[in-house]
Motif scaffolding. Sequence first.
Motif, PDB file in Angstrom:
ATOM      1  N   UNK A 104      23.538 -13.903   0.801  1.00  0.00           N
ATOM      2  CA  UNK A 104      24.867 -13.245   0.554  1.00  0.00           C
ATOM      3  C   UNK A 104      25.991 -12.130   1.966  1.00  0.00           C
ATOM      4  N   UNK A 105      26.576 -13.075   2.678  1.00  0.00           N
ATOM      5  CA  UNK A 105      26.979 -12.364   3.708  1.00  0.00           C
ATOM      6  C   UNK A 105      27.050 -10.910   4.064  1.00  0.00           C
ATOM      7  N   UNK A 106      27.397  -9.927   2.392  1.00  0.00           N
ATOM      8  CA  UNK A 106      26.701  -8.345   2.872  1.00  0.00           C
ATOM      9  C   UNK A 106      25.685  -8.139   2.406  1.00  0.00           C
ATOM     10  N   UNK A 107      24.692  -7.509   3.074  1.00  0.00           N
ATOM     11  CA  UNK A 107      24.023  -7.493   1.771  1.00  0.00           C
ATOM     12  C   UNK A 107      24.076  -5.878   0.548  1.00  0.00           C
ATOM     13  N   UNK A 108      24.928  -5.609  -0.108  1.00  0.00           N
ATOM     14  CA  UNK A 108      25.665  -4.984  -1.507  1.00  0.00           C
ATOM     15  C   UNK A 108      24.412  -4.661  -1.693  1.00  0.00           C
ATOM     16  N   UNK A 109      23.755  -5.019  -3.193  1.00  0.00           N
ATOM     17  CA  UNK A 109      23.148  -4.863  -4.323  1.00  0.00           C
ATOM     18  C   UNK A 109      21.564  -5.225  -3.527  1.00  0.00           C
ATOM     19  N   UNK A 110      20.894  -4.671  -3.760  1.00  0.00           N
ATOM     20  CA  UNK A 110      19.057  -4.797  -3.578  1.00  0.00           C
ATOM     21  C   UNK A 110      18.279  -4.346  -5.349  1.00  0.00           C
ATOM     22  N   UNK A 111      17.601  -4.833  -5.632  1.00  0.00           N
ATOM     23  CA  UNK A 111      16.805  -4.505  -7.688  1.00  0.00           C
ATOM     24  C   UNK A 111      15.540  -4.696  -7.007  1.00  0.00           C
ATOM     25  N   UNK A 112      15.184  -3.362  -6.694  1.00  0.00           N
ATOM     26  CA  UNK A 112      13.139  -3.374  -5.858  1.00  0.00           C
ATOM     27  C   UNK A 112      12.302  -2.802  -7.509  1.00  0.00           C
ATOM     28  N   UNK A 113      11.496  -3.988  -7.630  1.00  0.00           N
ATOM     29  CA  UNK A 113      10.271  -3.288  -8.813  1.00  0.00           C
ATOM     30  C   UNK A 113       9.507  -2.845  -8.442  1.00  0.00           C
ATOM     31  N   UNK A 114       8.370  -1.507  -8.416  1.00  0.00           N
ATOM     32  CA  UNK A 114       7.407  -1.612  -8.982  1.00  0.00           C
ATOM     33  C   UNK A 114       6.439  -1.963  -9.575  1.00  0.00           C
ATOM     34  N   UNK A 115       5.870  -2.582 -10.142  1.00  0.00           N
ATOM     35  CA  UNK A 115       4.752  -3.066 -10.878  1.00  0.00           C
ATOM     36  C   UNK A 115       3.834  -2.418 -10.688  1.00  0.00           C
ATOM     37  N   UNK A 116       3.797  -1.237 -11.446  1.00  0.00           N
ATOM     38  CA  UNK A 116       2.000  -0.508 -10.895  1.00  0.00           C
ATOM     39  C   UNK A 116       0.912  -0.701 -11.792  1.00  0.00           C
ATOM     40  N   UNK A 117       0.532  -1.275 -12.973  1.00  0.00           N
ATOM     41  CA  UNK A 117      -0.170  -2.086 -13.647  1.00  0.00           C
ATOM     42  C   UNK A 117      -1.250  -3.360 -12.519  1.00  0.00           C
ATOM     43  N   UNK A 118      -0.612  -4.116 -11.463  1.00  0.00           N
ATOM     44  CA  UNK A 118      -0.709  -5.078 -10.991  1.00  0.00           C
ATOM     45  C   UNK A 118      -1.363  -4.043  -9.659  1.00  0.00           C
ATOM     46  N   UNK A 119      -1.669  -3.479  -9.340  1.00  0.00           N
ATOM     47  CA  UNK A 119      -2.100  -2.136  -8.330  1.00  0.00           C
ATOM     48  C   UNK A 119      -3.395  -1.804  -8.254  1.00  0.00           C
ATOM     49  N   UNK A 120      -4.270  -2.710  -7.948  1.00  0.00           N
ATOM     50  CA  UNK A 120      -5.896  -2.586  -8.108  1.00  0.00           C
ATOM     51  C   UNK A 120      -6.942  -2.004  -7.256  1.00  0.00           C
ATOM     52  N   UNK A 121      -5.999  -1.997  -5.716  1.00  0.00           N
ATOM     53  CA  UNK A 121      -6.462  -1.119  -5.106  1.00  0.00           C
ATOM     54  C   UNK A 121      -8.209   0.146  -4.892  1.00  0.00           C
ATOM     55  N   UNK A 122      -8.523   0.579  -4.403  1.00  0.00           N
ATOM     56  CA  UNK A 122      -9.337   2.228  -4.697  1.00  0.00           C
ATOM     57  C   UNK A 122      -8.636   2.701  -3.131  1.00  0.00           C
ATOM     58  N   UNK A 123      -8.713   3.490  -3.442  1.00  0.00           N
ATOM     59  CA  UNK A 123      -9.564   4.932  -2.713  1.00  0.00           C
ATOM     60  C   UNK A 123      -9.551   4.346  -0.601  1.00  0.00           C
ATOM     61  N   UNK A 124     -10.564   3.438  -1.028  1.00  0.00           N
ATOM     62  CA  UNK A 124     -11.436   2.592   0.186  1.00  0.00           C
ATOM     63  C   UNK A 124     -10.576   1.542   0.634  1.00  0.00           C
ATOM     64  N   UNK A 125      -9.863   1.041  -0.407  1.00  0.00           N
ATOM     65  CA  UNK A 125      -8.758  -0.441  -0.098  1.00  0.00           C
ATOM     66  C   UNK A 125      -7.976   0.211   0.678  1.00  0.00           C
ATOM     67  N   UNK A 126      -7.429   0.898   0.864  1.00  0.00           N
ATOM     68  CA  UNK A 126      -5.992   1.349   0.919  1.00  0.00           C
ATOM     69  C   UNK A 126      -5.386   1.305   2.583  1.00  0.00           C
ATOM     70  N   UNK A 127      -4.368   0.745   2.841  1.00  0.00           N
ATOM     71  CA  UNK A 127      -4.461   0.384   4.305  1.00  0.00           C
ATOM     72  C   UNK A 127      -2.962   0.735   4.790  1.00  0.00           C
ATOM     73  N   UNK A 128      -1.935   0.584   4.311  1.00  0.00           N
ATOM     74  CA  UNK A 128      -0.455   0.424   4.235  1.00  0.00           C
ATOM     75  C   UNK A 128       0.173   1.414   3.824  1.00  0.00           C
ATOM     76  N   UNK A 129       1.189   2.024   4.077  1.00  0.00           N
ATOM     77  CA  UNK A 129       1.715   2.914   3.770  1.00  0.00           C
ATOM     78  C   UNK A 129       2.283   2.866   1.686  1.00  0.00           C
ATOM     79  N   UNK A 130       2.343   1.890   1.715  1.00  0.00           N
ATOM     80  CA  UNK A 130       3.481   1.396   0.115  1.00  0.00           C
ATOM     81  C   UNK A 130       2.168   1.552  -0.268  1.00  0.00           C
ATOM     82  N   UNK A 131       0.676   0.835   0.028  1.00  0.00           N
ATOM     83  CA  UNK A 131      -0.793   1.337  -0.730  1.00  0.00           C
ATOM     84  C   UNK A 131      -1.258   2.586  -1.118  1.00  0.00           C
TER      85      UNK A 131
END
Length: 309
Positions: free
Chosen positions: A146-173
């Motif tokens: 849509x021309x104006x990016x007025x509304x965004x929905x962002x979801x973070x689903x914690x149960x889907x995250x399975x990385x260990x400390x040694x596997x963290x690479x990105x800031x989001x990780x």
Amino acid sequence: MKFISPKVDYALKKIFGSEQSKDILISFLNAIIYGGNKTIQSLTIVNPYNPGQAMSIKDTYLDIKAVLANGSVVIIEMQIARVTAFSKRVVYNLAKAYSNQLGIGENYLTLNPVIAVTITDFVLFNASQDVINQFVFQEKNHKFEYPDPELQLIFVELPKFHKSLSELTSLSDKWIYFLKEAAHLDNIPDSLGEVAEIEVALNIANQAKMTSEELDIVERRGIMLQDEKGRITYAAEQGEAKGREKGRLQEAIALVMRLLKKRFGELPEAISTKIESLPLQELENLTEEILDLNRLEDLERWLDEHSPS
């Protein structure tokens, strides 16, 4: 060290919504919304939590609201258990945050985009294995936005995250690991501590630096939220059990009706009604008695004796 869980609404507000939490919130939002790029440079936290005045159970709430330098509004919510119409509520809160920017007669040009960041401790989207899912308005067939990016929905689903400390690479990780695992840490790991904002967040979450009043509120909020999650899970299990029972009942009715029609032909409506009102156990008993019933009168007599009064 012991850390409070960011999954508790009070803790989330204390860690991300305090006046001194601006840099923490900026880092977190840049990680989740912008893939780690330093897009957000400054923001204002609306109704910030005051660490010098502990909130009571009555005063705590889930949402953190911030206004970015470009005027965009961000609302953040943590939800630990799926509730009825949850997806509708998220959209409602997004739309409400957007529409509340305008007073009566004010110009639509003054409206600023709104982003809703929702963190769930349950899986919401089975169709995607991604931990972060982002929704925007786009054309259905050709997928352009849509021309104006007025509304965004962002979801973070914690149960889907399975990385260990040694596997963290990105800031989001690292931020998602913090949200999910902070309460299980006994120190600040090097891989998290190298992000200054996460180190500060963990220091805020350090129980040793909290007052007894704050710890009491966190504990009570945690118990309350876990109890609520338990009630929701129990209700869902009961609903599934009732659904299975209803399915067995419908199958038993269909079986009995099929057997009786083969034996006696089309059944009078009054008899069909009585059969449909039988409990499951009596329907199962009737399937065993059918061959001993020689006439419709025998069937009617059996039903009169076994139908609920």
